[in-house]
Design an enzyme around this catalytic site. Structure first.
Site, PDB file in Angstrom:
ATOM      1  N   GLU A   1      -6.177  -0.705  -6.246  1.00  0.00           N
ATOM      2  CA  GLU A   1      -7.166   0.207  -5.670  1.00  0.00           C
ATOM      3  C   GLU A   1      -6.761   1.645  -5.974  1.00  0.00           C
ATOM      4  OE1 GLU A   1      -5.340  -1.548  -3.052  1.00  0.00           O
ATOM      5  OE2 GLU A   1      -6.568  -3.360  -3.063  1.00  0.00           O
TER       6      GLU A   1
ATOM      7  N   SER B   1      -5.632  -6.117  -9.622  1.00  0.00           N
ATOM      8  CA  SER B   1      -5.919  -4.937 -10.455  1.00  0.00           C
ATOM      9  C   SER B   1      -5.860  -3.639  -9.673  1.00  0.00           C
ATOM     10  CB  SER B   1      -7.291  -5.090 -11.127  1.00  0.00           C
ATOM     11  OG  SER B   1      -8.306  -5.249 -10.159  1.00  0.00           O
TER      12      SER B   1
ATOM     13  N   GLY C   1     -14.736 -12.791  -9.634  1.00  0.00           N
ATOM     14  CA  GLY C   1     -15.896 -13.391 -10.275  1.00  0.00           C
ATOM     15  C   GLY C   1     -15.457 -14.291 -11.417  1.00  0.00           C
TER      16      GLY C   1
ATOM     17  N   HIS D   1       0.820  -1.210   0.000  1.00  0.00           N
ATOM     18  CA  HIS D   1       0.000   0.000   0.000  1.00  0.00           C
ATOM     19  C   HIS D   1       0.855   1.262   0.000  1.00  0.00           C
ATOM     20  CE1 HIS D   1      -4.446  -0.754   0.974  1.00  0.00           C
ATOM     21  NE2 HIS D   1      -3.945  -1.883   0.501  1.00  0.00           N
TER      22      HIS D   1
ATOM     23  N   ASN E   1      -4.154   3.563  -3.768  1.00  0.00           N
ATOM     24  CA  ASN E   1      -2.702   3.450  -3.922  1.00  0.00           C
ATOM     25  C   ASN E   1      -2.192   3.886  -5.288  1.00  0.00           C
ATOM     26  OD1 ASN E   1      -2.413   2.066  -1.319  1.00  0.00           O
ATOM     27  ND2 ASN E   1      -3.512   0.411  -2.341  1.00  0.00           N
TER      28      ASN E   1
END
Length: 330
Positions: free
Chosen positions: A107, A105, A174, A38, A110
């Site tokens: 956030e 993928s 998913g 992060h 960051n």
């Protein structure tokens, strides 16, 4: 048998403390350790965000046996994939084959810091796929030239490659992301105990590889252990209420201030309803069980809050691992 891991949470601990906790986690018997990557903490109350790769290099030298993993690194905006490929190769050498490169993928929290904006999900997945292809190619040792849709690679080559290739784990949410990334990854990371998703991952890999090849399925659950339940609930609410927002929200908020505003109505009892809080180890065992039943092979625990890490590792982690392994026995 399920493997149980310890989370080196960069958002809540400083670099020297993280190295010390990694050594203690190895000594007490955790099966692996994962480290978040992060630039910001989720909430200002957490108070930390050291560079994960620098800390992992120190951890690799301070430990001897425990497997290590990024959980997870985004190789698309803040880092160019050629740099991630080089960092992973170097770390695998330092760790003597104990490192797994966990990718995702990312956030907004960051990635926005380099001033390139925050793309929509479809573009983020396209970028991740291309980045994984670049990393794989560089890890062959060849000189890479590439004019891709998102990345240009100009005569890149990794000169120090480990004897043991770096396994790649990818975070999915998913079936569509499974379809896209299973052909490029060795292992999978996911956030919820979804047995259908785990089964879809295995079926997809079997179809791509032409045979059934066992693969690690890694998940993570937060806990707030404390001798006093009220203190544990208060700490979980203060530092981990962000986790109740769900991935569509959490991936898009840009700053700790935004997370604080978005979770302003979350109550301590809401957090306690989702996270095991207090001294009851059976409650933690029960929280882990749905992941085991869904087919997860690896489950990393997050002990919330820096202030109780040393006591948790010294006094509670051993009995907790015993309880988890006893419940996992046939």
């Amino acid at each position: 048998m399920t493997r149980f891991g310890y989370t080196l949470m960069t958002e809540q601990s400083g670099p020297r403390e993280l190295v010390r906790y990694a050594v203690a986690a190895e000594e007490v018997g955790f099966d692996f350790a994962v480290m978040s990557d992060h630039y910001f903490p989720w909430l200002a109350e957490q108070g930390h965000a050291p560079n994960a790769w620098t800390v992992l290099g120190a951890v690799a030298q301070a430990t001897r046996r425990i497997p290590l993993m990024t959980y997870v690194t985004c190789p698309t905006i803040r880092y160019h994939p050629v740099l991630v490929a080089q960092q992973a190769a170097t770390l695998q050498i330092l760790a003597e084959g104990r490192f797994t490169l966990g990718l995702g993928s990312g956030e907004n929290l960051n990635e926005h810091v380099v001033g390139q904006g925050w793309p929509a999900l479809a573009e983020r997945h396209d970028r991740l796929r291309e980045a994984m292809q670049i990393i794989r190619e560089l890890h062959t040792g060849r000189t890479v030239e590439r004019q891709g849709r998102w990345y240009q690679v100009d005569s890149a080559k990794i000169w120090d490659l480990p004897e043991q290739p770096v396994p790649i784990a990818v975070a999915v949410s998913g079936s569509r992301s499974v379809d896209r990334f299973a052909p490029l990854a060795d292992e999978v990371v996911t956030t919820s105990p979804d047995a259908d998703l785990v089964e879809h991952w295995h079926r997809t890999r079997e179809r791509v590889l032409g045979e059934a090849v066992p693969a690690r399925v890694t998940g993570q659950i937060p806990i707030s252990w404390d001798t006093d339940r009220e203190t544990a609930v208060r700490r979980a609410h203060e530092q981990f209420r962000w986790s109740l927002g769900g991935w569509p929200v959490n991936s898009n908020l840009p700053t700790p201030e935004a997370f604080s505003a978005a979770t302003g109505t979350v109550r301590p009892e809401d957090v306690a309803g989702q996270i095991p809080c207090g001294p009851d180890l059976d409650a933690i065992v029960a929280a882990v069980r749905p992941y085991q039943e869904a087919g997860f092979t690896d489950i990393a625990l997050v002990q919330i809050g820096d202030e109780r890490q040393e006591e948790f590792l010294a006094k509670t982690a051993g009995p907790l691992l015993e309880a988890l392994r006893a419940a996992d026995s046939p």
